[in-house]
Write a protein that holds these residues in place. Structure first.
Motif, PDB file in Angstrom:
ATOM      1  N   UNK A   1       0.968  -1.354  -0.068  1.00 59.83           N
ATOM      2  CA  UNK A   1      -0.199  -0.006  -0.002  1.00 59.83           C
ATOM      3  C   UNK A   1       0.842   1.279   0.086  1.00 59.83           C
ATOM      4  N   UNK A   2       2.197   1.243   0.327  1.00 63.80           N
ATOM      5  CA  UNK A   2       2.844   2.572   0.373  1.00 63.80           C
ATOM      6  C   UNK A   2       3.209   2.852  -0.878  1.00 63.80           C
ATOM      7  N   UNK A   3       3.303   1.814  -1.818  1.00 60.18           N
ATOM      8  CA  UNK A   3       3.846   2.096  -3.269  1.00 60.18           C
ATOM      9  C   UNK A   3       2.798   3.161  -4.014  1.00 60.18           C
ATOM     10  N   UNK A   4       3.062   4.278  -4.427  1.00 60.89           N
ATOM     11  CA  UNK A   4       2.058   4.819  -5.258  1.00 60.89           C
ATOM     12  C   UNK A   4       2.035   4.940  -6.671  1.00 60.89           C
ATOM     13  N   UNK A   5       3.084   4.069  -7.246  1.00 60.42           N
ATOM     14  CA  UNK A   5       3.087   3.842  -8.774  1.00 60.42           C
ATOM     15  C   UNK A   5       3.885   2.699  -9.212  1.00 60.42           C
ATOM     16  N   UNK A   6       3.333   1.871  -9.832  1.00 64.67           N
ATOM     17  CA  UNK A   6       3.965   0.586 -10.349  1.00 64.67           C
ATOM     18  C   UNK A   6       4.162   0.262 -11.951  1.00 64.67           C
ATOM     19  N   UNK A   7       5.163  -0.360 -12.008  1.00 67.33           N
ATOM     20  CA  UNK A   7       5.535  -0.863 -13.457  1.00 67.33           C
ATOM     21  C   UNK A   7       5.726  -2.223 -13.573  1.00 67.33           C
ATOM     22  N   UNK A   8       4.812  -3.139 -14.211  1.00 71.85           N
ATOM     23  CA  UNK A   8       4.774  -4.359 -14.131  1.00 71.85           C
ATOM     24  C   UNK A   8       5.497  -4.763 -15.502  1.00 71.85           C
ATOM     25  N   UNK A   9       6.435  -5.591 -15.417  1.00 69.39           N
ATOM     26  CA  UNK A   9       7.244  -6.107 -16.657  1.00 69.39           C
ATOM     27  C   UNK A   9       7.254  -7.509 -16.742  1.00 69.39           C
ATOM     28  N   UNK A  10       6.653  -8.482 -17.933  1.00 70.06           N
ATOM     29  CA  UNK A  10       6.557  -9.758 -17.979  1.00 70.06           C
ATOM     30  C   UNK A  10       7.444 -10.168 -19.188  1.00 70.06           C
ATOM     31  N   UNK A  11       8.216 -11.142 -18.903  1.00 72.23           N
ATOM     32  CA  UNK A  11       9.189 -11.573 -20.048  1.00 72.23           C
ATOM     33  C   UNK A  11       8.389 -11.934 -21.205  1.00 72.23           C
ATOM     34  N   UNK A  12       8.608 -11.115 -22.438  1.00 71.57           N
ATOM     35  CA  UNK A  12       8.223 -11.435 -23.400  1.00 71.57           C
ATOM     36  C   UNK A  12       8.879 -12.229 -24.526  1.00 71.57           C
ATOM     37  N   UNK A  13      10.001 -12.718 -23.927  1.00 70.61           N
ATOM     38  CA  UNK A  13      10.977 -13.519 -24.900  1.00 70.61           C
ATOM     39  C   UNK A  13      11.571 -12.811 -25.884  1.00 70.61           C
ATOM     40  N   UNK A  14      12.592 -13.024 -26.895  1.00 67.06           N
ATOM     41  CA  UNK A  14      13.363 -12.556 -27.674  1.00 67.06           C
ATOM     42  C   UNK A  14      13.999 -11.180 -27.303  1.00 67.06           C
ATOM     43  N   UNK A  15      14.219 -10.867 -25.997  1.00 67.57           N
ATOM     44  CA  UNK A  15      14.705  -9.760 -25.551  1.00 67.57           C
ATOM     45  C   UNK A  15      13.934  -8.716 -25.350  1.00 67.57           C
ATOM     46  N   UNK A  16      12.457  -9.144 -25.335  1.00 70.05           N
ATOM     47  CA  UNK A  16      11.530  -8.111 -25.096  1.00 70.05           C
ATOM     48  C   UNK A  16      10.472  -8.115 -23.937  1.00 70.05           C
ATOM     49  N   UNK A  17      10.013  -7.296 -23.524  1.00 69.35           N
ATOM     50  CA  UNK A  17       9.115  -7.182 -22.278  1.00 69.35           C
ATOM     51  C   UNK A  17       7.677  -6.673 -22.639  1.00 69.35           C
ATOM     52  N   UNK A  18       6.827  -7.183 -22.277  1.00 74.04           N
ATOM     53  CA  UNK A  18       5.277  -7.135 -21.951  1.00 74.04           C
ATOM     54  C   UNK A  18       5.018  -6.054 -20.707  1.00 74.04           C
ATOM     55  N   UNK A  19       4.845  -4.839 -20.915  1.00 75.23           N
ATOM     56  CA  UNK A  19       5.005  -3.951 -19.649  1.00 75.23           C
ATOM     57  C   UNK A  19       3.403  -3.209 -19.574  1.00 75.23           C
ATOM     58  N   UNK A  20       3.206  -2.749 -18.258  1.00 73.58           N
ATOM     59  CA  UNK A  20       1.868  -1.964 -18.134  1.00 73.58           C
ATOM     60  C   UNK A  20       2.343  -1.186 -16.927  1.00 73.58           C
ATOM     61  N   UNK A  21       1.806   0.021 -16.792  1.00 70.18           N
ATOM     62  CA  UNK A  21       2.053   0.895 -15.443  1.00 70.18           C
ATOM     63  C   UNK A  21       0.711   1.125 -14.673  1.00 70.18           C
TER      64      UNK A  21
END
Length: 232
Positions: free
Chosen positions: A105-125
């Motif tokens: 709860x003390x975290x105001x903002x978050x970036x979630x990154x999921x391994x997208x393979x091939x050196x890429x990231x699937x991300x959402x904030x």
């Protein structure tokens, strides 16, 4: 409402039984035989331990992605088949939302990154809303790992499987959450599904499909062959 929740977006999945948002039991899938072989026996074990018969389930929650191609396909297919057989409502849950929901709860903002393979990231904030819940700041994106890191603003926290095995340094002012917050769980999927169902929201059984972040390796090979044939 009796809810069975299925989480198979990661290599280690889980199953949970909930009464509304109250978690009664959660079990991780054994790694010995893989998701396809272990999911049904684990569901049976969970139901037996909480004393439910399948017909007593009123709602089925399931992670719909992004995540593992095979895991998502097995999880969503199982959830839809079960819901159809017992005439239960089904609610799909976004993988990013399942991770963000357990952010401290003390975290105001978050970036979630999921391994997208091939050196890429699937991300959402996400950002902390007025009600204390994490809300998405925009749609998810598939980007190169370096691009993702460069775009992380100071003061944001990060979580997700993209951090697993990461040996580099995060940008200044960016902090990784403890690894226990990186992976979605069936209990969280169940809670989020319970909230959707309590609001009268459910997914159409026939149109609910996994959300893949890219074509599978087999689909990409097929497309390359098609392009080669057209070029010839």
């Amino acid at each position: 409402m009796r809810i069975l929740a299925i989480e198979t977006s990661e290599s280690v999945g889980s199953v949970a039984a909930l009464w509304g948002e109250q978690v009664l039991l959660e079990r991780r899938l054994p790694l010995s035989k893989g998701t396809a072989a272990e999911l049904a026996p684990t569901i049976r074990e969970v139901l037996q331990q909480v004393g439910w018969c399948p017909m007593g389930i009123q709602g089925v929650g399931v992670t719909i992605g992004p995540g593992s191609f095979t895991g998502l396909r097995v999880g969503v297919t199982t959830a839809k088949t079960l819901a159809y057989a017992i005439q239960a409502a089904v609610a799909g849950v976004d993988t990013f939302e399942a991770i963000a929901a357990v952010c401290p709860p003390e975290v105001p903002s978050l970036a979630v990154g999921i391994d997208g393979q091939q050196g890429q990231i699937v991300c959402k904030q996400f950002r902390r809303g007025c009600d204390g819940e994490m809300v998405a700041s925009g749609p998810w994106q598939l980007v190169d790992r370096d691009t993702w890191l460069e775009r992380l603003p100071p003061g944001i926290a990060v979580a997700g499987s993209a951090l697993r095995g990461f040996s580099g340094n995060l940008p200044q002012g960016v902090q990784a959450l403890d690894s226990r917050f990186w992976t979605p769980t069936a209990s969280t999927v169940g809670r989020l599904a319970a909230r959707r169902l309590a609001r009268g929201e459910c997914d159409d059984l026939w149109s609910l499909t996994p959300r893949y972040h890219r074509p599978s390796a087999a689909e990409e090979r097929w497309e390359r062959r098609q392009q080669k044939d057209r070029g010839g």
